[in-house]
Design a protein around this motif. Structure first.
Motif, PDB file in Angstrom:
ATOM      1  N   PRO A  62      11.687  11.877   0.769  1.00 34.07           N
ATOM      2  CA  PRO A  62      11.117  13.093   0.189  1.00 34.07           C
ATOM      3  C   PRO A  62      12.040  13.678  -0.872  1.00 34.07           C
ATOM      4  CG  PRO A  62      10.982  13.136   2.586  1.00 34.07           C
ATOM      5  CD  PRO A  62      11.886  11.985   2.226  1.00 34.07           C
ATOM      6  N   ARG A  63      11.431  14.218  -1.924  1.00 35.19           N
ATOM      7  CA  ARG A  63      12.230  14.865  -2.956  1.00 35.19           C
ATOM      8  C   ARG A  63      12.814  16.163  -2.415  1.00 35.19           C
ATOM      9  NH1 ARG A  63      11.941  12.454  -7.728  1.00 35.19           N
ATOM     10  NH2 ARG A  63      10.165  11.095  -8.197  1.00 35.19           N
ATOM     11  N   GLU A  65       0.806  15.167   1.026  1.00 33.65           N
ATOM     12  CA  GLU A  65       1.197  16.307   0.202  1.00 33.65           C
ATOM     13  C   GLU A  65       2.715  16.488   0.174  1.00 33.65           C
ATOM     14  OE1 GLU A  65      -1.019  19.704   1.497  1.00 33.65           O
ATOM     15  OE2 GLU A  65      -2.963  18.773   1.080  1.00 33.65           O
ATOM     16  N   VAL A  66       3.420  15.366   0.092  1.00 33.63           N
ATOM     17  CA  VAL A  66       4.881  15.372   0.055  1.00 33.63           C
ATOM     18  C   VAL A  66       5.339  14.576  -1.168  1.00 33.63           C
ATOM     19  CG1 VAL A  66       7.006  14.658   1.222  1.00 33.63           C
ATOM     20  CG2 VAL A  66       5.086  15.554   2.560  1.00 33.63           C
ATOM     21  N   PRO A  67       5.884  15.243  -2.192  1.00 32.06           N
ATOM     22  CA  PRO A  67       6.464  14.504  -3.317  1.00 32.06           C
ATOM     23  C   PRO A  67       7.651  13.671  -2.827  1.00 32.06           C
ATOM     24  CG  PRO A  67       6.157  16.827  -3.854  1.00 32.06           C
ATOM     25  CD  PRO A  67       5.951  16.703  -2.394  1.00 32.06           C
ATOM     26  N   CYS A  68       7.753  12.438  -3.279  1.00 32.87           N
ATOM     27  CA  CYS A  68       8.791  11.562  -2.736  1.00 32.87           C
ATOM     28  C   CYS A  68       9.084  10.418  -3.688  1.00 32.87           C
ATOM     29  CB  CYS A  68       8.341  10.991  -1.386  1.00 32.87           C
ATOM     30  SG  CYS A  68       6.972   9.814  -1.546  1.00 32.87           S
ATOM     31  N   GLN A  69      10.097   9.669  -3.314  1.00 33.80           N
ATOM     32  CA  GLN A  69      10.326   8.346  -3.871  1.00 33.80           C
ATOM     33  C   GLN A  69      10.127   7.339  -2.742  1.00 33.80           C
ATOM     34  OE1 GLN A  69      13.799   7.675  -6.485  1.00 33.80           O
ATOM     35  NE2 GLN A  69      14.328   9.814  -6.088  1.00 33.80           N
ATOM     36  N   VAL A  74       0.805  -1.235   0.000  1.00 36.34           N
ATOM     37  CA  VAL A  74       0.000   0.000   0.000  1.00 36.34           C
ATOM     38  C   VAL A  74       0.832   1.276   0.000  1.00 36.34           C
ATOM     39  CG1 VAL A  74      -1.881  -1.181   1.163  1.00 36.34           C
ATOM     40  CG2 VAL A  74      -0.247   0.127   2.524  1.00 36.34           C
ATOM     41  N   LEU A  75       2.088   1.202   0.458  1.00 31.46           N
ATOM     42  CA  LEU A  75       2.872   2.426   0.608  1.00 31.46           C
ATOM     43  C   LEU A  75       3.648   2.701  -0.674  1.00 31.46           C
ATOM     44  CD1 LEU A  75       3.380   4.543   2.799  1.00 31.46           C
ATOM     45  CD2 LEU A  75       5.407   3.255   3.482  1.00 31.46           C
ATOM     46  N   ASP A  76       3.166   3.692  -1.430  1.00 26.71           N
ATOM     47  CA  ASP A  76       3.869   4.089  -2.649  1.00 26.71           C
ATOM     48  C   ASP A  76       3.874   5.608  -2.759  1.00 26.71           C
ATOM     49  OD1 ASP A  76       1.334   4.875  -3.638  1.00 26.71           O
ATOM     50  OD2 ASP A  76       1.059   2.983  -4.713  1.00 26.71           O
ATOM     51  N   ALA A  77       4.600   6.108  -3.748  1.00 22.87           N
ATOM     52  CA  ALA A  77       4.796   7.557  -3.874  1.00 22.87           C
ATOM     53  C   ALA A  77       3.483   8.286  -4.126  1.00 22.87           C
ATOM     54  CB  ALA A  77       5.799   7.846  -4.994  1.00 22.87           C
TER      55      ALA A  77
END
Length: 263
Positions: A257-258, A239-243, A228-231
């Motif tokens: 986080p990016r 609301e955090v862009p990430c890889q 379930v845990l994806d970007a």
């Protein structure tokens, strides 16, 4: 499997403000479940509802199919233990005195304390590494020691199901990991079912078998962390862009986080 908590169309509110809204949820017994989500999304409120500290506006909470709100209080206290987010320590109480409070549900009017009660206290002190602190006042302990003492209280209660509300709050990284390792040991060695609220997604993915993600009082996702845990989920909910990469130590998801671009 015993110790399965579930909600059906559960709505919880404070006054006129709805915090948990029509939630359908199944928490597997015999597992460690981590509840995550942004601030004010309803995590702690949900735990209060699961522990019967907050009455539903609508819907139900069940434990192994039985309505939680129809259970006698003493019966529930023998099955479910709760460590709140910021427990209030009784004034001038020692560690052993605090842990002894966990035996209250087992007390009888004509036999207020027994050898079995003392044995449960001793086991809890030993399991949490607090036996050598038994005579120390709780309010003089470090944050990590104090948290272990409170966990010892819940262990002395001798329930198979533990609800922990942000057990790592205000602890440094070492003591966070100490507490989470203790929780994992209790699950692995004693078979405890654990439901805990966490803020750190990496820790939740590392220690939990089952992940519940809340967003604005509703269920955003639930299942094994690796599924379930994806970007996309992290950006939508937090609301955090990430890889999301693989943790090299455990193989579990790790959120990176990016970097913010320089202006």
């Amino acid at each position: 499997m015993r110790n399965e908590l579930a909600t059906s169309r559960l709505t919880l509110r404070y006054g006129e403000r709805i915090v948990v809204d029509g939630l359908d949820l199944a928490l597997p017994g015999g597992s460690i479940t981590a509840v995550v989500g942004p601030n004010a999304c309803g995590k702690s409120t949900l735990l209060r509802g699961l522990a019967r500290l907050l009455d539903p506006t609508a819907g139900t909470v069940t434990l192994d199919g039985a309505d939680l709100h129809r259970m006698p209080a003493r019966t529930l206290a023998k099955r479910l233990g709760l460590l709140p987010q910021q427990p209030v320590t009784p004034e001038a109480i020692t560690v052993e005195g605090l842990v002894r409070l966990g035996r209250y549900p087992h007390q009888r009017l004509l036999n207020p304390w027994s050898a079995a009660d003392q044995q449960a206290v001793e086991r809890a002190l030993h399991r949490t590494g607090t036996a050598e602190l038994r005579d120390q006042p709780v309010d003089r302990l470090s944050g990590g020691q104090r948290q272990r003492a409170w966990i010892a209280l819940t262990l002395a209660q001798d329930t198979e199901l533990l609800l922990l509300d942000e057990p790592t709050t205000f602890l440094d990284l070492r003591h966070q990991l100490d507490v989470l390792d203790l929780v994992a040991d209790l699950h692995r060695e004693l078979g405890r079912t654990v439901v805990m609220v966490l803020h750190d997604l990496g820790q939740a993915a590392r220690y939990a078998d089952h992940l519940v993600v809340l967003h604005q009082g509703r269920l955003a996702a639930a299942g094994p962390p690796g599924e379930v845990l994806d970007a996309e989920l992290v950006e939508r909910v937090f609301e955090v862009p990430c890889q999301v990469v693989t943790d090299p130590e455990t193989g579990t998801p790790l959120v990176v986080p990016r970097a913010r671009r320089a202006l």
